[in-house]
Design an enzyme around this catalytic site. Sequence first.
Site, short mmCIF file in Angstrom:
data_model
loop_
_atom_site.label_atom_id
_atom_site.label_comp_id
_atom_site.label_asym_id
_atom_site.label_seq_id
_atom_site.Cartn_x
_atom_site.Cartn_y
_atom_site.Cartn_z
N CYS A 96 -39.77 -30.75 33.26
CA CYS A 96 -40.17 -31.28 34.55
C CYS A 96 -41.06 -30.26 35.26
O CYS A 96 -40.79 -29.06 35.23
CB CYS A 96 -39.01 -31.62 35.47
SG CYS A 96 -37.95 -32.90 34.84
N ARG A 119 -45.11 -29.88 30.98
CA ARG A 119 -43.67 -29.66 31.16
C ARG A 119 -42.86 -30.95 31.00
O ARG A 119 -41.63 -30.92 30.95
CB ARG A 119 -43.38 -29.06 32.53
CG ARG A 119 -44.04 -27.72 32.75
CD ARG A 119 -43.67 -27.18 34.09
NE ARG A 119 -42.26 -26.81 34.14
CZ ARG A 119 -41.81 -25.61 33.83
NH1 ARG A 119 -42.64 -24.67 33.43
NH2 ARG A 119 -40.52 -25.35 33.90
N TRP A 125 -39.46 -34.99 32.64
CA TRP A 125 -38.92 -35.10 31.28
C TRP A 125 -37.51 -35.64 31.48
O TRP A 125 -36.65 -34.95 32.03
CB TRP A 125 -38.91 -33.73 30.60
CG TRP A 125 -38.54 -33.83 29.15
CD1 TRP A 125 -39.39 -34.04 28.10
CD2 TRP A 125 -37.22 -33.74 28.58
NE1 TRP A 125 -38.68 -34.09 26.92
CE2 TRP A 125 -37.36 -33.92 27.18
CE3 TRP A 125 -35.95 -33.56 29.10
CZ2 TRP A 125 -36.27 -33.90 26.32
CZ3 TRP A 125 -34.86 -33.54 28.24
CH2 TRP A 125 -35.03 -33.70 26.86
N ASN A 160 -35.77 -30.41 38.97
CA ASN A 160 -35.84 -30.05 37.57
C ASN A 160 -34.49 -29.46 37.20
O ASN A 160 -34.00 -28.60 37.91
CB ASN A 160 -36.96 -29.00 37.36
CG ASN A 160 -36.96 -28.40 35.97
OD1 ASN A 160 -36.44 -29.01 35.03
ND2 ASN A 160 -37.53 -27.22 35.83
N GLY A 161 -33.88 -29.96 36.13
CA GLY A 161 -32.58 -29.42 35.72
C GLY A 161 -31.57 -30.54 35.56
O GLY A 161 -31.93 -31.71 35.47
N GLU A 167 -42.12 -22.50 10.13
CA GLU A 167 -43.02 -22.70 11.27
C GLU A 167 -44.06 -23.79 10.94
O GLU A 167 -44.36 -24.64 11.79
CB GLU A 167 -43.68 -21.37 11.63
CG GLU A 167 -44.70 -21.40 12.76
CD GLU A 167 -44.15 -21.88 14.10
OE1 GLU A 167 -42.94 -22.06 14.26
OE2 GLU A 167 -44.98 -22.11 15.00
N LYS A 209 -44.41 -27.28 13.08
CA LYS A 209 -45.66 -27.73 13.71
C LYS A 209 -45.99 -29.16 13.27
O LYS A 209 -46.40 -29.97 14.08
CB LYS A 209 -46.85 -26.81 13.34
CG LYS A 209 -46.82 -25.42 13.94
CD LYS A 209 -47.21 -25.36 15.41
CE LYS A 209 -46.03 -25.30 16.31
NZ LYS A 209 -45.42 -24.05 16.59
N GLU A 265 -43.50 -31.75 14.89
CA GLU A 265 -43.63 -32.02 16.32
C GLU A 265 -44.96 -32.65 16.68
O GLU A 265 -45.05 -33.38 17.67
CB GLU A 265 -43.35 -30.77 17.17
CG GLU A 265 -44.32 -29.64 16.98
CD GLU A 265 -43.94 -28.39 17.79
OE1 GLU A 265 -43.33 -28.52 18.86
OE2 GLU A 265 -44.27 -27.29 17.32
N HIS A 308 -31.89 -24.91 -6.35
CA HIS A 308 -30.52 -25.17 -5.91
C HIS A 308 -30.42 -26.51 -5.19
O HIS A 308 -29.44 -26.78 -4.50
CB HIS A 308 -30.03 -24.03 -5.00
CG HIS A 308 -30.04 -22.70 -5.70
ND1 HIS A 308 -29.07 -22.35 -6.60
CD2 HIS A 308 -30.93 -21.69 -5.67
CE1 HIS A 308 -29.35 -21.14 -7.09
NE2 HIS A 308 -30.49 -20.72 -6.54
N LYS A 335 -42.68 -28.54 27.29
CA LYS A 335 -43.02 -27.17 26.92
C LYS A 335 -41.84 -26.21 27.01
O LYS A 335 -41.59 -25.45 26.10
CB LYS A 335 -44.17 -26.69 27.80
CG LYS A 335 -44.65 -25.29 27.49
CD LYS A 335 -45.44 -25.24 26.21
CE LYS A 335 -45.89 -23.85 25.84
NZ LYS A 335 -46.15 -23.75 24.41
C1 F6R Z 1 -42.56 -25.24 19.02
C2 F6R Z 1 -42.18 -24.75 20.32
C3 F6R Z 1 -40.74 -24.59 20.62
C4 F6R Z 1 -40.51 -23.30 21.42
C5 F6R Z 1 -39.03 -23.19 21.84
C6 F6R Z 1 -38.75 -21.89 22.58
O1 F6R Z 1 -43.94 -25.31 18.88
O2 F6R Z 1 -43.02 -24.50 21.14
O3 F6R Z 1 -39.97 -24.61 19.47
O4 F6R Z 1 -40.88 -22.21 20.63
O5 F6R Z 1 -38.70 -24.26 22.66
O6 F6R Z 1 -39.53 -21.78 23.72
P1 F6R Z 1 -39.69 -20.40 24.47
O7 F6R Z 1 -40.44 -19.49 23.57
O8 F6R Z 1 -40.44 -20.71 25.72
O9 F6R Z 1 -38.30 -19.90 24.73
#
Ligand code: F6R
Length: 614
Positions: free
Chosen positions: A2, A27, A75, A101-102, A484, A488, A491, A507, A609
Amino acid sequence: MCGIVGYVGAKPALDVVVEGLARLEYRGYDSAGVAVLADGRLTTAKRAGKLVNLRNALEEEPPPAGTTGMGHTRWATHGPPNDRNAHPHTDCTGTVAVIHNGIIENFARLRAELEEAGHKLRSDTDTEAVAHLLEDELKRGGGLPDAMRRVCRRLEGAFTLVAVHTGDTDLVVGARRNSPLVVGLGKGENFLASDVAAFIAHTRDAIELGQDQVVELRPNGVVVTDFAGRPAEVKEYHVDWDVSAAEKGGYDYFMLKEIAEQPRAVADTLLGRIGTDGRLILDEMRMPDQELREVDKVIIVACGTANHAGLIAKYAIEHWAGLPCEVELAHEFRYRDPILNRSTLVIAISQSGETMDTLMAVRHAREQHAKVLGICNVNGSTLPRECDGVLYTHAGPEIAVASTKAFLTQLVAVYLIALYLAQVRGTKWGDEVFAMIQLLAQMPEKVDKVLETMEPVRELARSLAGERCVLFLGRHVGFPVALEGALKLKELAYMHAEGFAAGELKHGPIALIEEGLPVVVVVPPRARDVLHDKIVSNIQEIRARGARTIVIAEEGDTSVEPYADTLIAVPAVPTLLQPLVTTVPLQVFACELATAKGHDVDQPRNLAKSVTVE
Ligand code: F6R
């Protein structure tokens, strides 16, 4: 999660607020809404979906012009993302509006109490209860700030709240517990937001709000108190980036810009940390060398991409600093019984500095008397305040939801910490540490070189847009890189993507291999001969079973050529530093494949985010 913006000043509040929301949309983008005070009246507008829906509605029916207002991009937590549940929420009289937010954990009890007292609640949200609580408290007198303080004392959970009231039209009130809120200081105007990006076009002077604080914002003044009304000490700071950093700068997506910025971000994260004698200077961490010498174990806590940086850090810390190192998903950490004491160094990695799971892990570690060092990208966020020391990454604002440049700078930060531990603990000879620092200093150039050769990767990605599944394999530090790469792709492209340690293949996972399945393999440098040769055998094994092999290997590694359907060459660098160059093609691959599928790579579905709720 949010995004929140509040404004009080002389400009049309609606313009400032909507512009701020556009910068905060990363956000959350389930719905958006605004509230404006004009001529002693409160007007709200809100729409489900992305901000563009709200903009269209505001164009069709503009609210009266006022100079005090607030806005929200959501969100969803409580209630589906529709117009009704969009913020702001108002009370029964329509004179108070609240954004949030929360998660308010005791909202069900509060809601029942309010309904019993005759309040009519119209949404499914936890937030609306706050508007009605404020309505009751305002009747008791003292104005909105007092009412907010009294209400906050009754709330459980995590919240940032911002409210306006027709009784005081030059006032915006904010409150925070465990969720981000910063104040922007202007001339004759002031701002409130979840992130400085919302007001960076107007001011770069900011105040970080502490835990359990309420802020009263007027055009010419800001007053901060705790929930009991006692004046609070505040810390002002100057934001070291400007509005251009928060704009797309000619790119179609923030993600493309952020991928391209990586050589600069890596260079900035190294800047000023290597002394003229080649030794590392990390005094800014505020961790005395003596304390670092006493450390006997390192535990890294982080989530998502930041956790992958932690997995790579483990190899570097064990190899260079000779310390045992565990890596924990922050949300799992405090629900078991981790063994910590005064000689444990906990490293918390978080781009945003607001990830609730990571913050909770930090609090748990400090309760057990461990030393906690944060790695964080956002100045003024919560994590640095909660740690004993901090090392900032200098990625600049990361706006695309999928993390790219933050990841590379987190890697640089963990390499710096691992080498610094080696330097102060004497676990490597001085010339060995010196040589590695010199190689690290060359990495911006190497990352730049990778970026120059990405066209074939983009072509490959477009050709795979019709696939349903892609697997990723790696060994050693290539394993977290595989994780990673898969994250990517999941998501952004909403595809089934899985990362495996190549040694694990036989395995179980090898059963997934079928004719034509794309498998990306990250190959260690040839210098790691045993590891290298083992993964070359793995490539042959999957190819024999029909996999379409996409191999990432260092330039000149001809041994993989016969088994690679596609070969992506990256500059030769030492094994531990290789993730800095092997991750980049995977970012480009996911971004291009998702774009080819028509997805908005900056705002992937269901994500936000920073995950500020558990
Ligand atoms: C993936 C991504 C998330 C963040 C995770 C931690 O692309 O962005 O997996 O890495 O939510 O976020 P931070 O680093 O802000 O604690």
